[in-house]
Motif scaffolding. Structure first.
Motif, PDB file in Angstrom:
ATOM      1  N   ARG A  14      36.482  48.427  53.015  1.00 16.79           N
ATOM      2  CA  ARG A  14      37.901  48.748  52.827  1.00 16.79           C
ATOM      3  C   ARG A  14      38.066  49.860  51.790  1.00 16.79           C
ATOM      4  N   VAL A  15      39.130  50.642  51.931  1.00 22.10           N
ATOM      5  CA  VAL A  15      39.466  51.693  50.968  1.00 22.10           C
ATOM      6  C   VAL A  15      40.874  51.427  50.459  1.00 22.10           C
ATOM      7  N   ALA A  16      40.988  51.147  49.162  1.00 25.90           N
ATOM      8  CA  ALA A  16      42.273  50.788  48.551  1.00 25.90           C
ATOM      9  C   ALA A  16      42.747  51.886  47.616  1.00 25.90           C
ATOM     10  N   VAL A  17      44.046  52.150  47.652  1.00 22.68           N
ATOM     11  CA  VAL A  17      44.692  53.048  46.692  1.00 22.68           C
ATOM     12  C   VAL A  17      45.592  52.191  45.818  1.00 22.68           C
ATOM     13  N   VAL A  18      45.400  52.277  44.495  1.00 19.69           N
ATOM     14  CA  VAL A  18      46.148  51.441  43.557  1.00 19.69           C
ATOM     15  C   VAL A  18      46.979  52.335  42.644  1.00 19.69           C
ATOM     16  N   ARG A  27      44.909  47.234  36.231  1.00 16.01           N
ATOM     17  CA  ARG A  27      43.492  47.148  35.839  1.00 16.01           C
ATOM     18  C   ARG A  27      42.826  45.928  36.456  1.00 16.01           C
ATOM     19  N   ALA A  28      43.517  44.806  36.390  1.00 17.00           N
ATOM     20  CA  ALA A  28      42.949  43.575  36.952  1.00 17.00           C
ATOM     21  C   ALA A  28      42.765  43.704  38.454  1.00 17.00           C
ATOM     22  N   ILE A  29      43.718  44.320  39.126  1.00 15.78           N
ATOM     23  CA  ILE A  29      43.613  44.501  40.573  1.00 15.78           C
ATOM     24  C   ILE A  29      42.427  45.388  40.910  1.00 15.78           C
ATOM     25  N   CYS A  30      42.251  46.473  40.182  1.00 19.85           N
ATOM     26  CA  CYS A  30      41.104  47.362  40.423  1.00 19.85           C
ATOM     27  C   CYS A  30      39.786  46.620  40.248  1.00 19.85           C
ATOM     28  N   ARG A  31      39.671  45.845  39.184  1.00 19.79           N
ATOM     29  CA  ARG A  31      38.432  45.090  38.944  1.00 19.79           C
ATOM     30  C   ARG A  31      38.161  44.148  40.105  1.00 19.79           C
ATOM     31  N   ASP A  32      39.179  43.425  40.544  1.00 18.23           N
ATOM     32  CA  ASP A  32      38.985  42.421  41.584  1.00 18.23           C
ATOM     33  C   ASP A  32      38.627  43.071  42.917  1.00 18.23           C
ATOM     34  N   LEU A  33      39.264  44.164  43.243  1.00 14.73           N
ATOM     35  CA  LEU A  33      38.976  44.835  44.501  1.00 14.73           C
ATOM     36  C   LEU A  33      37.551  45.371  44.537  1.00 14.73           C
ATOM     37  N   VAL A  34      37.103  45.944  43.433  1.00 16.67           N
ATOM     38  CA  VAL A  34      35.722  46.446  43.372  1.00 16.67           C
ATOM     39  C   VAL A  34      34.739  45.297  43.497  1.00 16.67           C
ATOM     40  N   GLN A  35      35.013  44.197  42.800  1.00 13.70           N
ATOM     41  CA  GLN A  35      34.136  43.032  42.902  1.00 13.70           C
ATOM     42  C   GLN A  35      34.083  42.494  44.328  1.00 13.70           C
ATOM     43  N   ALA A  36      35.188  42.645  45.067  1.00 15.78           N
ATOM     44  CA  ALA A  36      35.246  42.154  46.447  1.00 15.78           C
ATOM     45  C   ALA A  36      34.611  43.119  47.439  1.00 15.78           C
ATOM     46  N   GLY A  37      34.144  44.275  46.952  1.00 17.28           N
ATOM     47  CA  GLY A  37      33.417  45.206  47.808  1.00 17.28           C
ATOM     48  C   GLY A  37      34.176  46.425  48.266  1.00 17.28           C
ATOM     49  N   LYS A 225      48.956  35.406  34.366  1.00 18.87           N
ATOM     50  CA  LYS A 225      47.929  36.339  33.933  1.00 18.87           C
ATOM     51  C   LYS A 225      47.611  37.358  35.019  1.00 18.87           C
ATOM     52  N   PRO A 226      47.267  38.586  34.624  1.00 24.49           N
ATOM     53  CA  PRO A 226      46.937  39.633  35.594  1.00 24.49           C
ATOM     54  C   PRO A 226      45.821  39.242  36.552  1.00 24.49           C
ATOM     55  N   ASP A 227      44.825  38.483  36.080  1.00 22.25           N
ATOM     56  CA  ASP A 227      43.721  38.092  36.962  1.00 22.25           C
ATOM     57  C   ASP A 227      44.216  37.251  38.136  1.00 22.25           C
ATOM     58  N   ALA A 228      45.233  36.421  37.898  1.00 21.03           N
ATOM     59  CA  ALA A 228      45.782  35.605  38.985  1.00 21.03           C
ATOM     60  C   ALA A 228      46.490  36.478  40.013  1.00 21.03           C
ATOM     61  N   ILE A 229      47.223  37.471  39.533  1.00 20.52           N
ATOM     62  CA  ILE A 229      47.899  38.401  40.441  1.00 20.52           C
ATOM     63  C   ILE A 229      46.867  39.150  41.279  1.00 20.52           C
ATOM     64  N   ALA A 230      45.809  39.617  40.616  1.00 19.72           N
ATOM     65  CA  ALA A 230      44.757  40.350  41.317  1.00 19.72           C
ATOM     66  C   ALA A 230      44.090  39.495  42.382  1.00 19.72           C
ATOM     67  N   ALA A 231      43.863  38.222  42.075  1.00 19.37           N
ATOM     68  CA  ALA A 231      43.211  37.333  43.037  1.00 19.37           C
ATOM     69  C   ALA A 231      44.052  37.176  44.297  1.00 19.37           C
ATOM     70  N   VAL A 232      45.375  37.136  44.137  1.00 23.30           N
ATOM     71  CA  VAL A 232      46.254  37.011  45.300  1.00 23.30           C
ATOM     72  C   VAL A 232      46.226  38.290  46.131  1.00 23.30           C
ATOM     73  N   VAL A 233      46.189  39.446  45.475  1.00 21.54           N
ATOM     74  CA  VAL A 233      46.104  40.718  46.207  1.00 21.54           C
ATOM     75  C   VAL A 233      44.849  40.747  47.068  1.00 21.54           C
ATOM     76  N   THR A 234      43.720  40.362  46.491  1.00 19.08           N
ATOM     77  CA  THR A 234      42.463  40.351  47.236  1.00 19.08           C
ATOM     78  C   THR A 234      42.508  39.347  48.381  1.00 19.08           C
ATOM     79  N   LEU A 235      43.057  38.160  48.110  1.00 18.74           N
ATOM     80  CA  LEU A 235      43.173  37.145  49.154  1.00 18.74           C
ATOM     81  C   LEU A 235      43.999  37.658  50.329  1.00 18.74           C
ATOM     82  N   ALA A 236      45.154  38.268  50.027  1.00 14.58           N
ATOM     83  CA  ALA A 236      46.029  38.762  51.087  1.00 14.58           C
ATOM     84  C   ALA A 236      45.316  39.786  51.955  1.00 14.58           C
TER      85      ALA A 236
END
Length: 256
Positions: A14-18, A27-37, A225-236
């Motif tokens: 996937r290619v994401a633009v944030v 920042r949290a979203i970027c970290r989570d997306l990179v960790q997810a590949g 917390k931002p990490d929770a928001i990021a986790a939902v973005v990745t899940l979606a």
């Protein structure tokens, strides 16, 4: 995480633009997306903060930094061109840029309202419209395609002293619903994530000139917390294409 395992994660390929990448949520979203590949294009206004985040994420070919202000149509266009030049396609857009200014309505400062309208709504419209074409192209190829907007719980709880911010957040929610009906039949999902905010602060647009205060702003700005928001973005983004995590309300467990 090794490069191989990262690129084969739940968002591998996937290619994401944030937008708002260097803000406390971005920042949290970027970290989570990179960790997810995923490969990511980090869009922000402050070159130094983008560079710092790029280093934090380990750099590499899967991370591109692009300086742009979401309120500038030309700069948003340039960000799209840079993303496609680097990665060839875009299939995930996250808009987390935003400004929060609070006051009693009678004491409100029109310049503050104008800034919120410019960033929170007009900038979001720029980003969503500009990136719709490459997202729809991805969907046409049978690939997943997602728009994720970061809203606010205040559309439902009517937070006092934030009348204008509440109104803009409600507009964003309605935009997400309208785009979901427009783009859903074309294979592109639209999600809105609404976290609970404790007091009014903002992302990078308010804090870019004072990054040393990030931790203070993070503690003050959100009850979630931002990490929770990021986790939902990745899940979606990771769900099967046939389902859409359309609207997510995030509340602290102890106060929900």
């Amino acid at each position: 995480m090794s490069e191989h395992s990262a690129t084969t994660g739940v968002l591998g390929g996937r290619v994401a633009v944030v937008f708002g990448a260097t803000g406390w949520i971005g920042r949290a979203i970027c970290r989570d997306l990179v960790q997810a590949g995923a490969s990511i294009v980090m869009v922000g206004r402050d070159a130094n903060r983008l560079d710092a985040l790029h280093r934090e994420l380990g750099g590499g070919d899967r991370v591109l930094s692009t300086i742009a202000d979401v309120t500038s149509q030309i700069e948003v266009d340039d960000a799209r061109a840079a993303a496609i030049t680097r990665f060839g396609h875009i299939d995930l857009l996250v808009v987390s840029s935003g400004v929060i200014t609070g006051s009693a309505f009678g004491e409100g400062i029109p310049a503050d309202w104008a800034e919120m309208i410019d960033v929170n709504l007009r900038g979001l419209l720029h980003a969503s419209q500009t990136f719709a074409e490459p997202l729809l192209d991805s969907a046409d190829r049978g690939a997943p395609a997602d728009i994720v907007l970061i809203g606010a719980v205040s559309t439902d709880v009517r937070a006092p002293r934030f009348a204008v911010f509440n109104a803009l957040s409600a507009a964003i929610k309605q935009l997400a619903r309208a785009l979901r009906h427009e783009y859903g039949p074309q294979g592109t999902r639209v999600h809105i994530v609404e976290p609970a905010f404790a007091v009014g602060q903002s992302d990078e647009h308010r804090n870019a000139s004072a990054p040393e205060h990030d931790q203070q702003h993070e503690r003050a700005a959100s009850a979630v917390k931002p990490d929770a928001i990021a986790a939902v973005v990745t899940l979606a983004a990771a769900l099967p294409r046939s389902v859409n995590l359309a609207e997510v309300l995030l509340l602290p467990t102890e106060t929900a």
